[in-house]
Design a protein around this motif. Sequence first.
Motif, PDB file in Angstrom:
ATOM      1  N   MET A  40      -0.954  -7.130  -2.436  1.00 20.06           N
ATOM      2  CA  MET A  40      -0.451  -5.896  -1.813  1.00 20.06           C
ATOM      3  C   MET A  40       0.861  -5.426  -2.431  1.00 20.06           C
ATOM      4  O   MET A  40       1.109  -4.228  -2.546  1.00 20.06           O
ATOM      5  N   ASN A  41       1.702  -6.390  -2.842  1.00 22.32           N
ATOM      6  CA  ASN A  41       2.946  -5.990  -3.502  1.00 22.32           C
ATOM      7  C   ASN A  41       2.643  -5.286  -4.828  1.00 22.32           C
ATOM      8  O   ASN A  41       3.263  -4.267  -5.158  1.00 22.32           O
ATOM      9  N   GLU A  42       1.657  -5.837  -5.555  1.00 16.92           N
ATOM     10  CA  GLU A  42       1.270  -5.210  -6.826  1.00 16.92           C
ATOM     11  C   GLU A  42       0.662  -3.819  -6.601  1.00 16.92           C
ATOM     12  O   GLU A  42       0.828  -2.915  -7.413  1.00 16.92           O
ATOM     13  N   MET A  43      -0.083  -3.659  -5.502  1.00 14.35           N
ATOM     14  CA  MET A  43      -0.639  -2.326  -5.206  1.00 14.35           C
ATOM     15  C   MET A  43       0.484  -1.306  -5.031  1.00 14.35           C
ATOM     16  O   MET A  43       0.395  -0.176  -5.529  1.00 14.35           O
ATOM     17  N   LEU A  44       1.537  -1.702  -4.344  1.00 22.92           N
ATOM     18  CA  LEU A  44       2.662  -0.777  -4.142  1.00 22.92           C
ATOM     19  C   LEU A  44       3.349  -0.454  -5.471  1.00 22.92           C
ATOM     20  O   LEU A  44       3.786   0.680  -5.695  1.00 22.92           O
ATOM     21  N   LEU A  45       3.413  -1.464  -6.360  1.00 19.38           N
ATOM     22  CA  LEU A  45       3.996  -1.220  -7.681  1.00 19.38           C
ATOM     23  C   LEU A  45       3.139  -0.220  -8.473  1.00 19.38           C
ATOM     24  O   LEU A  45       3.656   0.751  -9.026  1.00 19.38           O
ATOM     25  N   VAL A  46       1.823  -0.462  -8.511  1.00 17.98           N
ATOM     26  CA  VAL A  46       0.916   0.446  -9.221  1.00 17.98           C
ATOM     27  C   VAL A  46       1.033   1.866  -8.669  1.00 17.98           C
ATOM     28  O   VAL A  46       1.059   2.852  -9.411  1.00 17.98           O
ATOM     29  N   MET A  47       1.128   1.962  -7.355  1.00 19.01           N
ATOM     30  CA  MET A  47       1.266   3.279  -6.718  1.00 19.01           C
ATOM     31  C   MET A  47       2.515   3.994  -7.220  1.00 19.01           C
ATOM     32  O   MET A  47       2.493   5.202  -7.494  1.00 19.01           O
ATOM     33  N   ALA A  48       3.611   3.235  -7.337  1.00 11.07           N
ATOM     34  CA  ALA A  48       4.866   3.849  -7.792  1.00 11.07           C
ATOM     35  C   ALA A  48       4.719   4.380  -9.216  1.00 11.07           C
ATOM     36  O   ALA A  48       5.295   5.421  -9.559  1.00 11.07           O
ATOM     37  N   TRP A  49       3.934   3.659 -10.051  1.00 13.59           N
ATOM     38  CA  TRP A  49       3.732   4.159 -11.418  1.00 13.59           C
ATOM     39  C   TRP A  49       2.849   5.407 -11.412  1.00 13.59           C
ATOM     40  O   TRP A  49       3.122   6.386 -12.121  1.00 13.59           O
ATOM     41  N   VAL A  50       1.792   5.396 -10.597  1.00 14.12           N
ATOM     42  CA  VAL A  50       0.950   6.599 -10.478  1.00 14.12           C
ATOM     43  C   VAL A  50       1.817   7.784 -10.056  1.00 14.12           C
ATOM     44  O   VAL A  50       1.723   8.874 -10.637  1.00 14.12           O
ATOM     45  N   ARG A  51       2.683   7.582  -9.106  1.00 14.11           N
ATOM     46  CA  ARG A  51       3.556   8.673  -8.642  1.00 14.11           C
ATOM     47  C   ARG A  51       4.520   9.119  -9.732  1.00 14.11           C
ATOM     48  O   ARG A  51       4.818  10.309  -9.868  1.00 14.11           O
ATOM     49  N   HIS A  52       5.001   8.138 -10.536  1.00 11.07           N
ATOM     50  CA  HIS A  52       5.933   8.475 -11.619  1.00 11.07           C
ATOM     51  C   HIS A  52       5.249   9.347 -12.667  1.00 11.07           C
ATOM     52  O   HIS A  52       5.898  10.157 -13.336  1.00 11.07           O
ATOM     53  N   LEU A  53       3.931   9.176 -12.833  1.00  7.12           N
ATOM     54  CA  LEU A  53       3.176   9.934 -13.843  1.00  7.12           C
ATOM     55  C   LEU A  53       2.886  11.373 -13.408  1.00  7.12           C
ATOM     56  O   LEU A  53       2.343  12.161 -14.185  1.00  7.12           O
ATOM     57  N   TYR A  54       3.247  11.719 -12.184  1.00  2.53           N
ATOM     58  CA  TYR A  54       2.948  13.058 -11.649  1.00  2.53           C
ATOM     59  C   TYR A  54       3.561  14.131 -12.536  1.00  2.53           C
ATOM     60  O   TYR A  54       4.746  14.070 -12.884  1.00  2.53           O
ATOM     61  N   LYS A  55       2.742  15.107 -12.917  1.00  2.01           N
ATOM     62  CA  LYS A  55       3.185  16.103 -13.901  1.00  2.01           C
ATOM     63  C   LYS A  55       3.308  17.520 -13.333  1.00  2.01           C
ATOM     64  O   LYS A  55       3.680  18.441 -14.059  1.00  2.01           O
ATOM     65  N   ASP A  56       2.967  17.706 -12.066  1.00  2.00           N
ATOM     66  CA  ASP A  56       2.971  19.064 -11.499  1.00  2.00           C
ATOM     67  C   ASP A  56       4.299  19.372 -10.794  1.00  2.00           C
ATOM     68  O   ASP A  56       5.257  18.617 -10.901  1.00  2.00           O
ATOM     69  N   ASP A  57       4.313  20.474 -10.076  1.00  2.00           N
ATOM     70  CA  ASP A  57       5.528  20.932  -9.390  1.00  2.00           C
ATOM     71  C   ASP A  57       6.036  19.869  -8.412  1.00  2.00           C
ATOM     72  O   ASP A  57       5.284  19.449  -7.526  1.00  2.00           O
ATOM     73  N   PRO A  58       7.295  19.450  -8.559  1.00  2.00           N
ATOM     74  CA  PRO A  58       7.842  18.431  -7.635  1.00  2.00           C
ATOM     75  C   PRO A  58       7.704  18.816  -6.157  1.00  2.00           C
ATOM     76  O   PRO A  58       7.668  17.920  -5.309  1.00  2.00           O
ATOM     77  N   LYS A  59       7.604  20.091  -5.864  1.00  2.00           N
ATOM     78  CA  LYS A  59       7.406  20.485  -4.462  1.00  2.00           C
ATOM     79  C   LYS A  59       6.164  19.829  -3.870  1.00  2.00           C
ATOM     80  O   LYS A  59       6.106  19.591  -2.672  1.00  2.00           O
ATOM     81  N   GLY A  60       5.177  19.566  -4.732  1.00  2.00           N
ATOM     82  CA  GLY A  60       3.937  18.925  -4.260  1.00  2.00           C
ATOM     83  C   GLY A  60       4.050  17.417  -4.127  1.00  2.00           C
ATOM     84  O   GLY A  60       3.119  16.766  -3.659  1.00  2.00           O
ATOM     85  N   ALA A  61       5.194  16.863  -4.531  1.00  2.00           N
ATOM     86  CA  ALA A  61       5.376  15.401  -4.489  1.00  2.00           C
ATOM     87  C   ALA A  61       5.829  14.981  -3.094  1.00  2.00           C
ATOM     88  O   ALA A  61       6.965  14.561  -2.878  1.00  2.00           O
TER      89      ALA A  61
END
Length: 172
Positions: free
Chosen positions: A118-139
């Motif tokens: 579960m700790n690794e899942m949270l880490l992977v999630m943070a990387w997926v979020r870091h890769l977000y390329k659209d308008d930060p308003k949608g983050a």
Amino acid sequence: LASLGARAAIMLTNTVTGQPLELSEAPEEGRDTKAVKTFLETGVNIYNENLACLPKAHELFLSMCSGCHGHYAEGKIGPGLNDSYWTYPKNETDQGLFETIFGGAQGQMGPMYGALNMNEMLLVMAWVRHLYKDDPKGAVWLTDEQRSQFKPFDASAKHIEPAEELPEACGG
Ligand code: HEM
Ligand code: CA
């Protein structure tokens, strides 16, 4: 195991079936980190934009996800995860994203609890979020302060290299 369920103040359900997730299926390792405890109480991922944790998060994404979702989560045999469109709209929340990773979705998107703790899942999630390329308003997963600083991911810019090392502050 009972304490694990009792500790979850948020109700976690499978993305496809809506059935409660069996958190007891997750590996013992990685259950008791500060990030997992905080997440199970609040649905908040404290690894988001945590620069110390992102190298390991990147490495986990490359080994577990990029084969299907692409190096930058731009989409390959699985959909792009770096934009503001979601097949399952709940994935724009960290609770929803965790539920999809833990319990899987359809077809090739199998449950990840056998491969990641579960700790690794949270880490992977943070990387997926870091890769977000659209308008930060949608983050919507970021705090207001993080959102005001967030720069959409730019694959051509210098970025965080993957690393094996898991600092103590990231559950290591
Ligand atoms: C769907 C994340 C690994 C194939 C999804 C979705 C997410 C996700 C969040 C839903 C996207 C949306 O709502 O638009 C991840 C993460 C992975 C991972 C973080 C690694 C930990 C994989 C792997 C495969 C795969 C290894 C291929 C074997 C797919 C496919 C879908 C999908 C085909 C579409 C499923 C559907 O629409 O029900 N993934 N995935 N994923 N993923 Fe993954
Ligand atoms: Ca998408």
